[in-house]
Scaffold this motif. Structure first.
Motif, short mmCIF file in Angstrom:
data_model
loop_
_atom_site.label_atom_id
_atom_site.label_comp_id
_atom_site.label_asym_id
_atom_site.label_seq_id
_atom_site.Cartn_x
_atom_site.Cartn_y
_atom_site.Cartn_z
N TYR A 1 0.82 -1.16 0.30
CA TYR A 1 0.13 0.04 -0.02
C TYR A 1 0.93 1.38 0.10
O TYR A 1 2.03 1.24 0.47
N LEU A 2 0.23 2.32 -0.47
CA LEU A 2 0.91 3.63 -0.44
C LEU A 2 -0.15 4.45 0.19
O LEU A 2 -1.41 4.60 -0.33
N ALA A 3 0.28 5.29 0.93
CA ALA A 3 -0.47 6.43 1.88
C ALA A 3 -0.36 7.63 1.48
O ALA A 3 0.96 8.04 1.43
N VAL A 4 -0.90 8.61 1.10
CA VAL A 4 -0.84 9.96 0.90
C VAL A 4 -1.61 11.08 1.38
O VAL A 4 -2.82 10.58 1.85
N ILE A 5 -1.24 12.19 1.66
CA ILE A 5 -1.84 13.28 2.26
C ILE A 5 -2.37 13.95 1.14
O ILE A 5 -1.36 14.49 0.36
N THR A 6 -3.51 14.56 0.88
CA THR A 6 -4.04 15.35 -0.17
C THR A 6 -4.74 16.49 0.57
O THR A 6 -5.17 16.18 1.69
N GLN A 7 -4.92 17.54 -0.07
CA GLN A 7 -5.98 18.54 0.32
C GLN A 7 -7.22 18.82 -0.67
O GLN A 7 -7.30 19.91 -1.22
N PRO A 8 -8.27 17.92 -0.64
CA PRO A 8 -9.21 18.14 -1.63
C PRO A 8 -10.13 19.60 -1.21
O PRO A 8 -10.80 20.00 -2.26
N LEU B 1 -6.50 11.76 4.26
CA LEU B 1 -5.42 10.59 3.88
C LEU B 1 -6.00 9.82 2.80
O LEU B 1 -7.40 9.24 3.01
N MET B 2 -5.34 9.35 1.90
CA MET B 2 -5.85 8.43 0.95
C MET B 2 -4.84 7.05 0.82
O MET B 2 -3.68 7.36 0.92
N ILE B 3 -5.40 5.99 0.96
CA ILE B 3 -4.60 4.82 0.75
C ILE B 3 -4.72 4.15 -0.71
O ILE B 3 -5.88 3.69 -0.91
N LEU B 4 -3.65 3.82 -1.24
CA LEU B 4 -3.82 3.18 -2.49
C LEU B 4 -3.14 2.06 -2.74
O LEU B 4 -2.21 1.69 -1.82
N ASP B 5 -3.62 1.06 -3.42
CA ASP B 5 -3.20 -0.27 -3.72
C ASP B 5 -1.94 0.15 -4.68
O ASP B 5 -1.97 0.76 -5.85
N THR B 6 -0.63 -0.43 -4.61
CA THR B 6 0.66 -0.19 -5.43
C THR B 6 0.47 -0.90 -6.67
O THR B 6 1.26 -0.49 -7.68
N ASP B 7 -0.38 -1.88 -6.79
CA ASP B 7 -0.23 -2.74 -8.16
C ASP B 7 -1.14 -1.85 -9.14
O ASP B 7 -0.82 -1.79 -10.11
N GLY C 1 -3.69 14.52 10.80
CA GLY C 1 -2.32 14.99 10.86
C GLY C 1 -1.19 14.17 10.48
O GLY C 1 -1.38 13.48 9.52
N ASN C 2 -0.31 13.78 11.46
CA ASN C 2 0.63 12.83 11.23
C ASN C 2 -0.05 11.32 11.31
O ASN C 2 -0.75 11.13 12.10
N TYR C 3 0.70 10.46 10.61
CA TYR C 3 0.05 9.17 10.56
C TYR C 3 1.47 8.30 10.34
O TYR C 3 2.55 8.65 9.95
N TYR C 4 1.17 7.00 10.93
CA TYR C 4 2.30 6.14 10.73
C TYR C 4 1.71 4.47 10.47
O TYR C 4 0.62 4.16 10.93
N TRP C 5 2.50 3.61 9.51
CA TRP C 5 1.99 2.45 9.33
C TRP C 5 2.59 1.74 10.56
O TRP C 5 3.78 1.65 10.95
N VAL C 6 1.87 1.25 11.18
CA VAL C 6 2.07 0.44 12.46
C VAL C 6 2.27 -1.29 12.15
O VAL C 6 3.09 -2.03 12.92
N ASN C 7 1.65 -1.64 11.11
CA ASN C 7 1.96 -2.99 10.64
C ASN C 7 1.59 -2.85 9.08
O ASN C 7 1.11 -1.85 8.76
N GLU C 8 1.50 -3.99 8.58
CA GLU C 8 1.46 -4.18 6.94
C GLU C 8 -0.10 -3.65 6.76
O GLU C 8 -0.28 -3.03 5.52
N GLU C 9 -1.06 -3.98 7.51
CA GLU C 9 -2.47 -3.85 7.26
C GLU C 9 -2.75 -1.95 7.82
O GLU C 9 -4.11 -1.86 7.74
N ARG C 10 -2.53 -1.64 8.94
CA ARG C 10 -2.72 -0.88 9.82
C ARG C 10 -1.89 0.39 9.93
O ARG C 10 -0.96 0.57 10.00
#
Length: 144
Positions: A46-53, A59-65, A82-91
């Motif tokens: 996954y790829l997570a990005v911050i955007t400002q619609p 926060l948007m979460i995208l599938d990298t495939d 605000g800030n965010y962190y991947w705490v494991n593969e899914e969360r």
């Protein structure tokens, strides 16, 4: 030494004469980035990005495939991601911030939320709006 300067000058001159003389649009240099805070999940799924619609962080979460949006988090009112962190593969664990018109920076009140990459298992982890003896005051984010 003077030979080296002459060679470098000739190389620079050849590069500048071969360059196109097109004018570039000023907006290419002055517009804001569409995405910030890009973070990839631990295994790269996954790829997570911050955007400002709407002028606030979402926060948007995208599938990298496929690069399709799996889940997006946007808070109502004056709240934003605000800030965010991947705490494991899914969360992901993210902070909730509040915009105040007269302040330069958003306010952080210690609120943390957890969510899976697909939007499931949404949980308010800690903060002043958490569960109370009389029930809960949790206001879920708008999910789209």
């Amino acid at each position: 030494m003077s030979r080296l300067i002459i060679v470098i000058s000739c190389l620079l001159l050849s590069f500048t004469t071969n360059a196109k003389s097109e004018l570039l649009d000023i907006q290419n240099f002055s517009k804001a980035s569409e995405f910030t805070g890009v973070k990839i999940s631990p295994t790269g799924k996954y790829l997570a990005v911050i955007t400002q619609p709407e002028g606030k962080n979402a926060l948007m979460i995208l599938d990298t495939d496929t690069f399709k949006v799996l889940h997006a988090i946007h808070f109502p009112g004056n709240a934003q991601v605000g800030n965010y962190y991947w705490v494991n593969e899914e969360r992901i664990v993210l902070a909730k911030e509040y915009l105040k018109g007269w302040k330069d920076h958003p306010e952080y009140h210690g609120e943390l939320l957890g969510v899976n990459a697909d939007g499931s298992q949404w949980k308010y982890l800690v903060g002043y709006q958490g569960e109370r003896q009389t029930g809960t005051r949790i206001k879920k984010a708008t999910l789209y």
